[in-house]
Every structure is written in structure tokens, then in C-alpha cells.
Write a protein that holds these residues in place. Structure first.
Motif, PDB file in Angstrom:
ATOM      1  N   MET A  83      18.955  -1.050 -40.872  1.00  0.00           N
ATOM      2  CA  MET A  83      17.799  -1.407 -40.055  1.00  0.00           C
ATOM      3  C   MET A  83      16.817  -0.237 -40.040  1.00  0.00           C
ATOM      4  O   MET A  83      17.231   0.923 -40.020  1.00  0.00           O
ATOM      5  CB  MET A  83      18.247  -1.757 -38.631  1.00  0.00           C
ATOM      6  N   PHE A  84      15.527  -0.531 -40.066  1.00  0.00           N
ATOM      7  CA  PHE A  84      14.530   0.523 -39.984  1.00  0.00           C
ATOM      8  C   PHE A  84      13.326   0.046 -39.176  1.00  0.00           C
ATOM      9  O   PHE A  84      13.034  -1.144 -39.112  1.00  0.00           O
ATOM     10  CB  PHE A  84      14.083   0.980 -41.379  1.00  0.00           C
ATOM     11  N   ASP A  85      12.671   1.012 -38.531  1.00  0.00           N
ATOM     12  CA  ASP A  85      11.421   0.751 -37.828  1.00  0.00           C
ATOM     13  C   ASP A  85      10.326   0.682 -38.885  1.00  0.00           C
ATOM     14  O   ASP A  85      10.004   1.678 -39.540  1.00  0.00           O
ATOM     15  CB  ASP A  85      11.125   1.862 -36.820  1.00  0.00           C
ATOM     16  N   VAL A  86       9.743  -0.487 -39.068  1.00  0.00           N
ATOM     17  CA  VAL A  86       8.856  -0.708 -40.209  1.00  0.00           C
ATOM     18  C   VAL A  86       7.611   0.163 -40.144  1.00  0.00           C
ATOM     19  O   VAL A  86       7.129   0.655 -41.178  1.00  0.00           O
ATOM     20  CB  VAL A  86       8.489  -2.207 -40.331  1.00  0.00           C
ATOM     21  N   VAL A  87       7.062   0.390 -38.959  1.00  0.00           N
ATOM     22  CA  VAL A  87       5.844   1.201 -38.864  1.00  0.00           C
ATOM     23  C   VAL A  87       6.127   2.653 -39.223  1.00  0.00           C
ATOM     24  O   VAL A  87       5.377   3.282 -39.973  1.00  0.00           O
ATOM     25  CB  VAL A  87       5.221   1.089 -37.458  1.00  0.00           C
ATOM     26  N   LEU A  99      15.834  -5.726 -40.646  1.00  0.00           N
ATOM     27  CA  LEU A  99      17.156  -5.596 -41.266  1.00  0.00           C
ATOM     28  C   LEU A  99      16.996  -5.651 -42.779  1.00  0.00           C
ATOM     29  O   LEU A  99      16.167  -6.404 -43.297  1.00  0.00           O
ATOM     30  CB  LEU A  99      18.077  -6.720 -40.801  1.00  0.00           C
ATOM     31  N   TYR A 100      17.803  -4.861 -43.496  1.00  0.00           N
ATOM     32  CA  TYR A 100      17.720  -4.883 -44.956  1.00  0.00           C
ATOM     33  C   TYR A 100      19.118  -4.783 -45.557  1.00  0.00           C
ATOM     34  O   TYR A 100      20.050  -4.248 -44.966  1.00  0.00           O
ATOM     35  CB  TYR A 100      16.854  -3.725 -45.476  1.00  0.00           C
ATOM     36  N   ARG A 101      19.239  -5.327 -46.765  1.00  0.00           N
ATOM     37  CA  ARG A 101      20.493  -5.238 -47.524  1.00  0.00           C
ATOM     38  C   ARG A 101      20.135  -5.010 -48.987  1.00  0.00           C
ATOM     39  O   ARG A 101      19.271  -5.695 -49.543  1.00  0.00           O
ATOM     40  CB  ARG A 101      21.299  -6.526 -47.374  1.00  0.00           C
ATOM     41  N   ARG A 102      20.787  -4.038 -49.580  1.00  0.00           N
ATOM     42  CA  ARG A 102      20.478  -3.717 -50.978  1.00  0.00           C
ATOM     43  C   ARG A 102      20.880  -4.863 -51.906  1.00  0.00           C
ATOM     44  O   ARG A 102      21.896  -5.518 -51.703  1.00  0.00           O
ATOM     45  CB  ARG A 102      21.199  -2.431 -51.407  1.00  0.00           C
ATOM     46  N   ARG A 103      20.069  -5.077 -52.921  1.00  0.00           N
ATOM     47  CA  ARG A 103      20.389  -6.112 -53.917  1.00  0.00           C
ATOM     48  C   ARG A 103      21.539  -5.627 -54.809  1.00  0.00           C
ATOM     49  O   ARG A 103      21.762  -4.427 -54.957  1.00  0.00           O
ATOM     50  CB  ARG A 103      19.146  -6.449 -54.743  1.00  0.00           C
TER      51      ARG A 103
END
Length: 553
Positions: A203-207, A546-550
Motif C-alpha cells: 500500500m502507498f500514499d499516492v500523492v 493497494l498494489y501487487r507486483r505482476r
């Protein structure tokens, strides 16, 4: 004891009574004064309201929005939610009305015709320098942008366009791609999750992430290798101090004795010295092969033959850094939030990358500038993001002379057309024209498909904005489409239309493409609301993705 001895002395009693009355009267006056002091604001507010209701209205002037608070006017409603404030006022007063903003009288002209009236007006009458110089000059520096006459500013824009040549833009794609990949491979936001298990979600803060990435990519491309190599805590602190002086507070109250204002001024001096040192070393070395803005600006001269001074080049670079950083990080953040909210859009973007850049071994090759311009899904995502979230919701001009409102914008009354008096401000709102339910179907919905219909509203609006086959106008920095009559104006219009459009599309397109290649995105919470308390409209917190690597990454 005699009878007379028991009778009270009347003169004495009279004195006692007079003293008591005086004491009571004094207490009464004190109370009255206190009550009057406490109630004075209420009385003033009521008098202000009554006066607006009973005072005869000048029919030659646009109607004024009713407001309870004198001087402050409608600042609270406008500042908290300008879009809904404008739409509510339009329902009551029409497309042209005036509101009070901390003593300023601001006449709003809504819709595409309103944009054309404000942004297409003569600069000698509707002036941008008078509206913004008190905000921009302390941050950018002297002798550039709104600190010079309009004609000189147009020449400076022409100089910047040299640095945004097609040759340079071609070189920038690979640089931006490298910076994004390096950031995602090494930054703490992306380094931990998904390295061992592709099912791990981070997870990351997009700004926060986009602000870092955009300053890295802008410094690597436009600012030059020297600037990129010196992006450390000292530079970040200078940037933050400058940024602290670029707020709505600074626009409304330019001369407050606050520490943030003093930090802004000190940072401008140090940042100017930083750039001038680089410029002087470049001049001494005689190197001119770099694909950056410093190399382009060093060679430029005004029409009278005067070369650009070192401090002017430095201040133009500061202006580019500040303006580009805010707008690109904001638009990039909104785009990723909507992609995360709509997994089907994210998948379409990824499959577009596979289609155009896939290799036989299952990898994805690098993009070129020309190829990046021909990706329909990516293009639609960026356009729709800019439609919903134009970086600037209000564009103002200062009225130098009385100006008549065109009858096509506000129907004439029996007493004639409206006249906006000298000393007012006029305001156009891209947010209203781009979110107008009278123009756009499901105006508040993120819908990339609206840009794929060649006969739809979106395509027609973009055609009017780009007007690639129509008449071009040269304001002094090269022929461009005026674009002031379009309901879609994400980069402004007219003589002050942003000259960095192509770079912005390139930067955003490369950034989004590179991230989509590496990760899937999801949104746990709804897309955040707009934070209108900043100069550039940002998403409110929380704004986590939220993100997940391909699998192949």
C-alpha cells in the motif's frame, strides 16, 4: 434624646442616594457597553443582510451573491467547495454573477461562453499580471512570468517552447521510464511487498509517491543533470519552503508577517543562487548538447537582441519546477486512484501495453514518443482524469477598464447589457464547464468510453480545444489553438494556455504506463473527495492505493 435627634438628615440621605444612583448608572453603562460589544458583530451582520435586501440594485451590473458576513463575503462557501458554490449560484443568478471574496468583488462567468469571455479577453482589459503577481513573484522570482509586461512574458514562453522541442521530448521518454522503474525497484514504498510472493499486497500514499516521482522525472528531463544529481534533503527543504508560500492564503493576503512567508523569501534567494551557479558553469564550459531547459534558455534572446540574464533563466526554471510539480503530481494521483477503483480500466491499460510493446519472449520493450501518442486507452484515461479533476478550478483576471458582458453570455435586461466595473476581478471555472450536467452525460462519473465516440460530446469538446486543423493564433510564443470556446480546457486557454501540455501528456503517459507494466492496482476505499484548500486541487486523505507486483516483474 430629643425627637429631632432621631429624624434622619435629609441632605445626608440625598447624598447617599445620588452616590448609589451614580454607581448603578455606571454599572448599567458598563453592561450596556459590554452587551453592545458582544452584539456588535450580530448587528453588523444583520445590517449587512438588510442592506442587501433593501438597497436598490444597479441593473447594469451583474447580480451580487447574498452573503451574511461583510468583507469576508462568500469566501467560506467558495473556499470549501467552489464547484457546488458556482452551480448553486448559477441556479439562482444565472451564468454571470458577482461574489465577495475578502473585500474583492469577483464576477464569475460560467460555461464555455464564460470561459471565452474571461480567457479570450484582451490582456489590456482583463489582466493576468495584476491578478497573480503578488502570489507568483515571491515564489518564482523577479523579472519573469507575471512580474513582467504581458508581451515580455509571451517571449519567455517562446523561449521555453524551444526546450520542449520534439527532439527533446523524444529523449525524455526513456529518461522518465528509467526514473519510474528505479523508484519502484528501490523506494521503501515498493521494495518490500511482492518480492517473494506475488500474492502480497502493499500500500502507498499516492500523492506522496507521485510528488517524489514527478520531481525526479522533471529534474532528470527539463531541469538538467546537475539538478537531478543534487536532489537531496537540502534541495527538498528549499522546495518545501517555496511551496509553503504558494497557497490560497498567500493569494488572499500577500504581506502577512508570518514565518512561512519569510521562509519562502529565503528559499527563493537560495534556489536562485543554486540555479545561477549551474548556469554560469554551463556558460563557461560552452556545452550545448544537453536536451534540457537550461541548454535551451542560455541561447535565447529577446526581440530587441537582449539575451536572457542568468537570474531570469533561474527564475523561469523555478517557475517550471513549481508549476509542473504541482499539476503533474495532482493529475497523476487522480489517474491512479481511478485506475485502482476500476480494475477493468487497469487491465485494459495493461493489455494495450502488451499489444503495442510485447516481445516474443514475453517481455515489454521500451516506448517511443510517437508510440506513446498513439495509445487510445491511455489517452482516454488521461483526458477523463483531467476532465474530472482540472488542476486549477478558478482562473482570474483583474479588470483594468469597464468591460461589457456579451449578450450571448448574459441576456440583456431592459436597461442594457451587464458591465463589469474597473477594479473587479473576473473568474472562469474549467471545473464547471467540464462537469456541467447540461453538457456531459453522467458528468460526475469516471467514464473513459466517452472519449471513444468520435461524434460524442467529449470528442467534439476536445476537437474545439485542440482545433488542429483550424485557425491558429500567435500570442508571441508560436501559433496555438485559442481553445477558449471549448467546454474542455484542462490546460487553460488563450494567451495563457499552458505551453507544457505535450510534456505533461508525455510525463503522465510514461509514468502511468511504466507503473501499470509492473503492478496491479486496487482501491480499498472510495476515490477521495477534492481538497480545495490548496492552490492545485489534490485528493483528501486517506488516499492509499493497494498494489501487487505482476508475475513477470
Amino acid at each position: 434624646m430629643s425627637h429631632n435627634a432621631t429624624v434622619p438628615n435629609l441632605d445626608s440621605w440625598s447624598g447617599y442616594l445620588t452616590e448609589a444612583q451614580a454607581h448603578l448608572l455606571g454599572m448599567s453603562n458598563t453592561r450596556l457597553a459590554l452587551i453592545a460589544l458582544i452584539n456588535a458583530p450580530v448587528i453588523i451582520i444583520l445590517l449587512n443582510a438588510v442592506w442587501q435586501l433593501i438597497a436598490p440594485r444597479d441593473p447594469s451590473k451583474p447580480p451580487t451573491v447574498f452573503h451574511w458576513l461583510p468583507i469576508i463575503g462568500s469566501a467560506v462557501g467558495y473556499g470549501n467547495d467552489p464547484l457546488n458554490f458556482f452551480l448553486a449560484c448559477r441556479e439562482k443568478y444565472g451564468d454571470v454573477f458577482t461574489f465577495i471574496l475578502f473585500g474583492r468583488r469577483v464576477t464569475v462567468a460560467l460555461g464555455a461562453k464564460g470561459n471565452n469571455f474571461v480567457l479570450g479577453g484582451k490582456s489590456t482589459v482583463l489582466n493576468a499580471e495584476d491578478a497573480y503577481t503578488h502570489l507568483t513573484t515571491p515564489v518564482f522570482g523577479k523579472d519573469v512570468v507575471y512580474d513582467v509586461p504581458n508581451e515580455k512574458f509571451m517571449e519567455q514562453k517562446r523561449f521555453v517552447k524551444v526546450g520542449l522541442s520534439t527532439e527533446n521530448l523524444r529523449a525524455y521518454v526513456g529518461m522518465i521510464e528509467d526514473e519510474v522503474e528505479e523508484y519502484m525497484n528501490n523506494d521503501a514504498n515498493f521494495r518490500v511487498y511482492g518480492m517473494n510472493d506475488i500474492n502480497d499486497w502493499g500500500m502507498f500514499d499516492v500523492v506522496s509517491v507521485l510528488q517524489e516521482i514527478t520531481i525526479l522525472t522533471a529534474s532528470r528531463t527539463l531541469q538538467g543533470k546537475e539538478v537531478r544529481s543534487k536532489l537531496d534533503k537540502t534541495f527538498s527543504q528549499l522546495y518545501n519552503d517555496l511551496d509553503g508560500g504558494f497557497t490560497p492564503l498567500n493569494f488572499l493576503f500577500p504581506n502577512l508577517p508570518l514565518e512561512s512567508y519569510r521562509k519562502r523569501d529565503r528559499a527563493n534567494v537560495k534556489m536562485t543562487e543554486f540555479y545561477v551557479d549551474i548556469i554560469q558553469k554551463r556558460r563557461q564550459a560552452g556545452a550545448d548538447s544537453d536536451h534540457d531547459m537550461i541548454a535551451a534558455l542560455i541561447k535565447q534572446t529577446y526581440r530587441d537582441g537582449t539575451p536572457l540574464k542568468d537570474h531570469e533563466i533561474a527564475h523561469i526554471l523555478i517557475a517550471l519546477l513549481m508549476a509542473g510539480q504541482h499539476t503533474s503530481s495532482a493529475t497523476g494521483s487522480w489517474a491512479l486512484l481511478h485506475i485502482a477503483e476500476n480494475p477493468d480500466v487497469g487491465e485494459a491499460l495493461y493489455q494495450e501495453q502488451v499489444k503495442y510493446f510485447g516481445t516474443p519472449d514475453g517481455n515489454l520493450r521500451s516506448m517511443t514518443y510517437e508510440e506513446l501518442r498513439e495509445l487510445p486507452v491511455l489517452d482516454a484515461v488521461i483526458r477523463e482524469t483531467l476532465r474530472l479533476h482540472p488542476p486549477i478550478h478558478s482562473i482570474m483576471r483583474y479588470v483594468r477598464d469597464d468591460v461589457s458582458v456579451p449578450p450571448s453570455l448574459a441576456a440583456p435586461s431592459k436597461d442594457g447589457v451587464f458591465v463589469v466595473p474597473k477594479g473587479h476581478y473576473v473568474l472562469a471555472s474549467p471545473s464547471v464547464s467540464q462537469m456541467d450536467p447540461r453538457v456531459w452525460k453522467d458528468a460526475q462519473r469516471f467514464d473513459v468510453s466517452r472519449w471513444t465516440d468520435p461524434d460524442g460530446v467529449a470528442a467534439q469538446a476536445f476537437k474545439a480545444y485542440a482545433d488542429e486543423n483550424g485557425e491558429k493564433i500567435d500570442y508571441g510564443f508560436g501559433a496555438v489553438s485559442k481553445g477558449t470556446e471549448s467546454p474542455y480546457q484542462p490546460f487553460g486557454a488563450g494567451r495563457h494556455r499552458c505551453i507544457g501540455e505535450q510534456f505533461a501528456y508525455l510525463q503522465l503517459g510514461t509514468l502511468i504506463s511504466t507503473m501499470i507494466r509492473k503492478v496491479e492496482l486496487r482501491l480499498k476505499d472510495p476515490v477521495p473527495a477534492h481538497n480545495y484548500h490548496t492552490m492545485i486541487v489534490m485528493p483528501k486523505k486517506p488516499r492509499n492505493i493497494l498494489y501487487r507486483r505482476r508475475k513477470f516483474d
